[in-house]
Scaffold this active site. Sequence first.
Site, PDB file in Angstrom:
ATOM      1  N   ASP A   1      -7.843  -8.067   6.263  1.00  0.00           N
ATOM      2  CA  ASP A   1      -8.868  -7.910   7.293  1.00  0.00           C
ATOM      3  C   ASP A   1      -9.270  -6.457   7.502  1.00  0.00           C
ATOM      4  OD1 ASP A   1      -6.263  -7.253   8.516  1.00  0.00           O
ATOM      5  OD2 ASP A   1      -7.462  -6.973  10.330  1.00  0.00           O
TER       6      ASP A   1
ATOM      7  N   ARG B   1     -10.598 -12.078   6.808  1.00  0.00           N
ATOM      8  CA  ARG B   1      -9.422 -12.755   6.247  1.00  0.00           C
ATOM      9  C   ARG B   1      -9.762 -14.072   5.565  1.00  0.00           C
ATOM     10  NH1 ARG B   1      -4.875 -10.107   8.158  1.00  0.00           N
ATOM     11  NH2 ARG B   1      -4.915  -9.422  10.328  1.00  0.00           N
TER      12      ARG B   1
ATOM     13  N   PHE C   1      -9.839   0.670   0.221  1.00  0.00           N
ATOM     14  CA  PHE C   1      -9.636  -0.327   1.259  1.00  0.00           C
ATOM     15  C   PHE C   1     -10.347  -1.624   0.867  1.00  0.00           C
ATOM     16  CE2 PHE C   1     -10.397  -2.482   5.302  1.00  0.00           C
ATOM     17  CZ  PHE C   1      -9.094  -2.538   5.752  1.00  0.00           C
TER      18      PHE C   1
ATOM     19  N   ASP D   1       0.868  -1.171   0.000  1.00  0.00           N
ATOM     20  CA  ASP D   1       0.000   0.000   0.000  1.00  0.00           C
ATOM     21  C   ASP D   1       0.916   1.235   0.000  1.00  0.00           C
ATOM     22  OD1 ASP D   1      -1.731   2.079   0.842  1.00  0.00           O
ATOM     23  OD2 ASP D   1      -2.985   0.738   1.978  1.00  0.00           O
TER      24      ASP D   1
HETATM   25  P1  XMP Z   1       1.988  -0.632   3.715  1.00  0.00           P
HETATM   26  O1  XMP Z   1       1.303   0.701   3.799  1.00  0.00           O
HETATM   27  O2  XMP Z   1       2.996  -0.837   4.804  1.00  0.00           O
HETATM   28  O3  XMP Z   1       0.809  -1.629   3.970  1.00  0.00           O
HETATM   29  O4  XMP Z   1       2.514  -0.924   2.327  1.00  0.00           O
HETATM   30  C1  XMP Z   1       1.048  -2.960   4.101  1.00  0.00           C
HETATM   31  C2  XMP Z   1       0.091  -3.605   5.072  1.00  0.00           C
HETATM   32  O5  XMP Z   1      -1.059  -2.805   5.356  1.00  0.00           O
HETATM   33  C3  XMP Z   1      -2.230  -3.569   5.336  1.00  0.00           C
HETATM   34  N1  XMP Z   1      -3.132  -3.058   4.282  1.00  0.00           N
HETATM   35  C4  XMP Z   1      -4.414  -3.400   4.092  1.00  0.00           C
HETATM   36  N2  XMP Z   1      -5.182  -4.268   4.759  1.00  0.00           N
HETATM   37  N3  XMP Z   1      -6.973  -3.765   3.292  1.00  0.00           N
HETATM   38  C5  XMP Z   1      -6.469  -4.452   4.351  1.00  0.00           C
HETATM   39  O6  XMP Z   1      -7.189  -5.252   4.924  1.00  0.00           O
HETATM   40  C6  XMP Z   1      -6.268  -2.873   2.571  1.00  0.00           C
HETATM   41  O7  XMP Z   1      -6.769  -2.298   1.612  1.00  0.00           O
HETATM   42  C7  XMP Z   1      -4.899  -2.675   3.004  1.00  0.00           C
HETATM   43  N4  XMP Z   1      -3.911  -1.907   2.545  1.00  0.00           N
HETATM   44  C8  XMP Z   1      -2.839  -2.156   3.355  1.00  0.00           C
HETATM   45  C9  XMP Z   1      -1.790  -4.986   5.049  1.00  0.00           C
HETATM   46  O8  XMP Z   1      -1.681  -5.699   6.268  1.00  0.00           O
HETATM   47  C10 XMP Z   1      -0.431  -4.847   4.423  1.00  0.00           C
HETATM   48  O9  XMP Z   1       0.424  -5.946   4.649  1.00  0.00           O
HETATM   49 MG    MG Z   2      -4.057  -5.914   8.264  1.00  0.00          MG
END
Ligand code: XMP
Ligand code: MG
Length: 179
Positions: A164, A170, A157, A108
């Site tokens: 989750d 999940r 999201f 993300d």
């Molecule tokens: P980053 O921002 O570190 O994000 O690249 C990585 C972790 O953030 C969670 N994540 C999400 N979880 N829906 C979710 O349920 C989403 O749209 C989402 N975007 C990020 C996820 O745990 C990921 O490993």
């Molecule tokens: Mg998560």
Amino acid sequence: MGQPLITLHDKAFQPYLSAAEIATAIDQVALRLNADYAGRQPLFVVVLTGGFMFATDLLKRFTGNCEIVFIRVASYEGTGSTGQVQEIMGLREDVQGRDIILVEDIVDTGTTLNHLLPTLQANKPASIEIAAMFFKPASLRYQLDLKYIALEIPNDFVVGYGLDYDGLGRNLPDVYVAV
Ligand code: XMP
Ligand code: MG
């Protein structure tokens, strides 16, 4: 008629990607990994918790010898990144000289990887690549080389397929997006 919404905690979600679409995308990543790592013996480092389902499906398609280990990090609260990464369960294996493939549910902002990569690199692996089920290009805040991405998605999201919303969703085989 649209497909039914689901509710997790206080939020409604609508169907976004089917299990079949996900499987097709994983097939493509597995084909590339099998070609690129032929004759090598990579160490897959699966990032928990969200990565468990993608890892299961991807690794069943990996045809060579490999090792699989798990680490656990957390950076999200509810539907937003906290910008900070908590390392909950670290890596004990010796990664020196190994071909590492980090397996992530979703990239993300990139905060998680930006934190993990230097830590791994300090232990002198032969190579490190990233395999992620989902990538949100519009939300990336760091310069990262993401070689094995199954699906790019918009900056929304999503839940399901390992992902989750505050602990729920999940187990869903399909992916849903917040309405
Ligand atoms: P980053 O921002 O570190 O994000 O690249 C990585 C972790 O953030 C969670 N994540 C999400 N979880 N829906 C979710 O349920 C989403 O749209 C989402 N975007 C990020 C996820 O745990 C990921 O490993
Ligand atoms: Mg998560």
